[in-house]
Design a protein around this motif. Structure first.
Motif, mmCIF file in Angstrom:
data_model
loop_
_atom_site.group_PDB
_atom_site.id
_atom_site.type_symbol
_atom_site.label_atom_id
_atom_site.label_comp_id
_atom_site.label_asym_id
_atom_site.label_seq_id
_atom_site.Cartn_x
_atom_site.Cartn_y
_atom_site.Cartn_z
ATOM 1 N N SER A 45 -5.169 -0.869 -1.380
ATOM 2 C CA SER A 45 -5.214 -0.114 -0.382
ATOM 3 C C SER A 45 -5.044 -0.969 0.814
ATOM 4 O O SER A 45 -4.003 -0.737 1.683
ATOM 5 N N LYS A 46 -4.935 -2.158 0.777
ATOM 6 C CA LYS A 46 -4.110 -3.546 2.078
ATOM 7 C C LYS A 46 -1.811 -3.026 1.659
ATOM 8 O O LYS A 46 -1.651 -2.680 2.405
ATOM 9 N N THR A 47 -2.585 -2.917 -0.218
ATOM 10 C CA THR A 47 -0.821 -2.893 -0.071
ATOM 11 C C THR A 47 0.406 -1.303 0.870
ATOM 12 O O THR A 47 1.362 -1.023 1.166
ATOM 13 N N ILE A 48 -0.758 -0.368 0.564
ATOM 14 C CA ILE A 48 -0.821 1.225 0.594
ATOM 15 C C ILE A 48 -0.270 0.804 2.025
ATOM 16 O O ILE A 48 0.841 0.863 3.282
ATOM 17 N N ALA A 49 -1.628 0.151 3.442
ATOM 18 C CA ALA A 49 -0.883 0.429 3.975
ATOM 19 C C ALA A 49 0.040 -0.203 4.704
ATOM 20 O O ALA A 49 0.837 -0.197 5.669
ATOM 21 N N LEU A 50 0.628 -1.573 3.898
ATOM 22 C CA LEU A 50 1.181 -2.659 4.673
ATOM 23 C C LEU A 50 3.082 -2.136 3.704
ATOM 24 O O LEU A 50 3.591 -1.214 5.229
ATOM 25 N N ILE A 51 2.875 -0.755 3.623
ATOM 26 C CA ILE A 51 3.595 0.245 2.622
ATOM 27 C C ILE A 51 3.951 1.143 3.654
ATOM 28 O O ILE A 51 4.784 1.779 4.501
ATOM 29 N N SER A 52 2.879 2.409 4.091
ATOM 30 C CA SER A 52 2.579 3.052 5.267
ATOM 31 C C SER A 52 3.181 2.865 6.921
ATOM 32 O O SER A 52 4.475 3.430 7.766
ATOM 33 N N ALA A 53 3.215 1.496 6.985
ATOM 34 C CA ALA A 53 3.503 0.995 8.249
ATOM 35 C C ALA A 53 4.861 0.343 8.534
ATOM 36 O O ALA A 53 5.153 0.508 9.417
ATOM 37 N N SER A 54 5.850 0.330 7.059
ATOM 38 C CA SER A 54 6.534 -0.359 6.996
ATOM 39 C C SER A 54 7.521 1.251 7.197
ATOM 40 O O SER A 54 8.492 0.985 8.169
ATOM 41 N N ALA A 55 6.823 2.136 6.529
ATOM 42 C CA ALA A 55 7.989 3.049 6.360
ATOM 43 C C ALA A 55 8.130 3.640 7.745
ATOM 44 O O ALA A 55 8.910 4.092 7.674
ATOM 45 N N ALA A 56 6.801 3.569 8.494
ATOM 46 C CA ALA A 56 6.970 4.157 10.147
ATOM 47 C C ALA A 56 7.663 3.253 10.834
ATOM 48 O O ALA A 56 8.828 3.858 11.228
ATOM 49 N N ARG A 57 8.037 2.351 10.312
ATOM 50 C CA ARG A 57 9.270 0.912 11.125
ATOM 51 C C ARG A 57 10.657 1.715 10.576
ATOM 52 O O ARG A 57 11.301 1.601 11.595
ATOM 53 N N LEU A 58 10.374 1.348 9.764
ATOM 54 C CA LEU A 58 11.628 1.872 9.091
ATOM 55 C C LEU A 58 12.705 3.270 9.302
ATOM 56 O O LEU A 58 13.619 3.761 8.826
ATOM 57 N N GLY A 59 11.535 4.600 9.852
ATOM 58 C CA GLY A 59 11.967 5.722 10.660
ATOM 59 C C GLY A 59 11.925 6.661 9.233
ATOM 60 O O GLY A 59 12.635 7.485 8.484
ATOM 61 N N MET A 60 11.782 6.256 7.879
ATOM 62 C CA MET A 60 11.312 7.129 7.152
ATOM 63 C C MET A 60 9.778 7.610 6.528
ATOM 64 O O MET A 60 8.850 7.032 6.946
ATOM 65 N N GLU A 61 9.851 8.447 5.325
ATOM 66 C CA GLU A 61 8.547 8.749 5.096
ATOM 67 C C GLU A 61 8.224 8.003 3.805
ATOM 68 O O GLU A 61 9.141 6.999 3.325
ATOM 69 N N VAL A 62 7.300 7.909 2.911
ATOM 70 C CA VAL A 62 6.387 6.504 2.509
ATOM 71 C C VAL A 62 7.066 6.730 1.104
ATOM 72 O O VAL A 62 7.173 5.607 0.607
ATOM 73 N N ASP A 63 7.478 7.432 0.708
ATOM 74 C CA ASP A 63 8.014 8.457 -0.700
ATOM 75 C C ASP A 63 9.130 7.133 -0.571
ATOM 76 O O ASP A 63 10.019 6.696 -1.608
ATOM 77 N N GLU A 64 10.401 7.418 0.262
ATOM 78 C CA GLU A 64 11.720 6.649 0.861
ATOM 79 C C GLU A 64 11.305 5.478 0.908
ATOM 80 O O GLU A 64 12.320 4.998 0.069
#
Ligand code: HEM
Length: 180
Positions: A45-64
């Motif tokens: 859940s920690k890893t996923i939270a970091l990826i989701s927050a990073s996706a938002a910063r990158l302006g991307m969907e989580v999958d991208e």
């Protein structure tokens, strides 16, 4: 997942957007130095939270974001202490994929709590490879596509990787190579 994954994500974000973007990701997810220790294991859940927050910063969907992270991971791993293992794993795609489980088993020697996936090459023609992926995790399909793209980059191939179906709990990916 192991902190090595979080460190790779941090490096990718710093390369792409600079340190202040990563600092925001850390603030938003209440992440600190204790969450970035390469050889410590953290809840997914920690890893996923970091990826989701990073996706938002990158302006991307989580999958991208997962996909570009997969592609980045191959380069990150090359520069890590696992680089020589990657060299032994194979210098062409077919050999590399056939040896991937062995490679992950040697990763597990260094990281005993890693839950690594399994890959099987189930069809092979000159232009197309069909790869079966098994994992006890779900939701990482886009990461796998990125990893396969990263492998193509590493092994001087061009082409595309895409999900083509699900079979008995496994997921199949086709790699279409640009070979004339
Ligand atoms: C030297 C290169 C590599 C190293 C050191 C490495 C190491 C790892 C580690 C430490 C994990 C996390 C496991 C955990 O914390 O539970 C992992 C997961 C994973 N690896 Fe690798 N790996 C490498 C290359 C690859 C490649 C080339 C692929 C695919 C083409 C791949 C596919 C995956 C996938 C999909 C996961 C996510 C876990 C899952 O699906 O359950 N890895 N790997």
């Amino acid at each position: 997942m192991y902190g090595m994954t979080h460190r790779a994500l941090r490096q990718m974000m710093i390369d792409r957007l600079g340190p202040s973007a990563w600092a925001k990701v850390e603030r938003e997810t209440a992440t600190g130095p204790a969450d970035l220790i390469s050889l410590c294991v953290y809840d997914d859940s920690k890893t996923i939270a970091l990826i989701s927050a990073s996706a938002a910063r990158l302006g991307m969907e989580v999958d991208e974001a997962l996909r570009i992270f997969g592609r980045y991971w191959v380069r990150f791993a090359e520069l890590s202490s696992f680089g020589p293992i990657m060299d032994f794993t194979g210098q062409d795609l077919v050999t590399f994929i056939n040896n991937l489980d062995r490679m992950h088993r040697s990763v597990v020697l260094a990281m005993p709590d890693a839950r690594v996936p399994s890959f099987t090459l189930i069809e092979e023609t000159r232009e197309r490879l069909l790869v079966r992926y098994r994992s006890d995790r779900t939701g990482l399909e886009a990461f796998v596509i990125g990893l396969l793209e990263g492998l193509m980059d590493r092994l001087n191939e061009t082409g595309t990787a895409k999900l083509v179906g699900h079979t008995n709990g496994a997921v199949d990916f086709a790699i279409q190579l640009d070979r004339n």
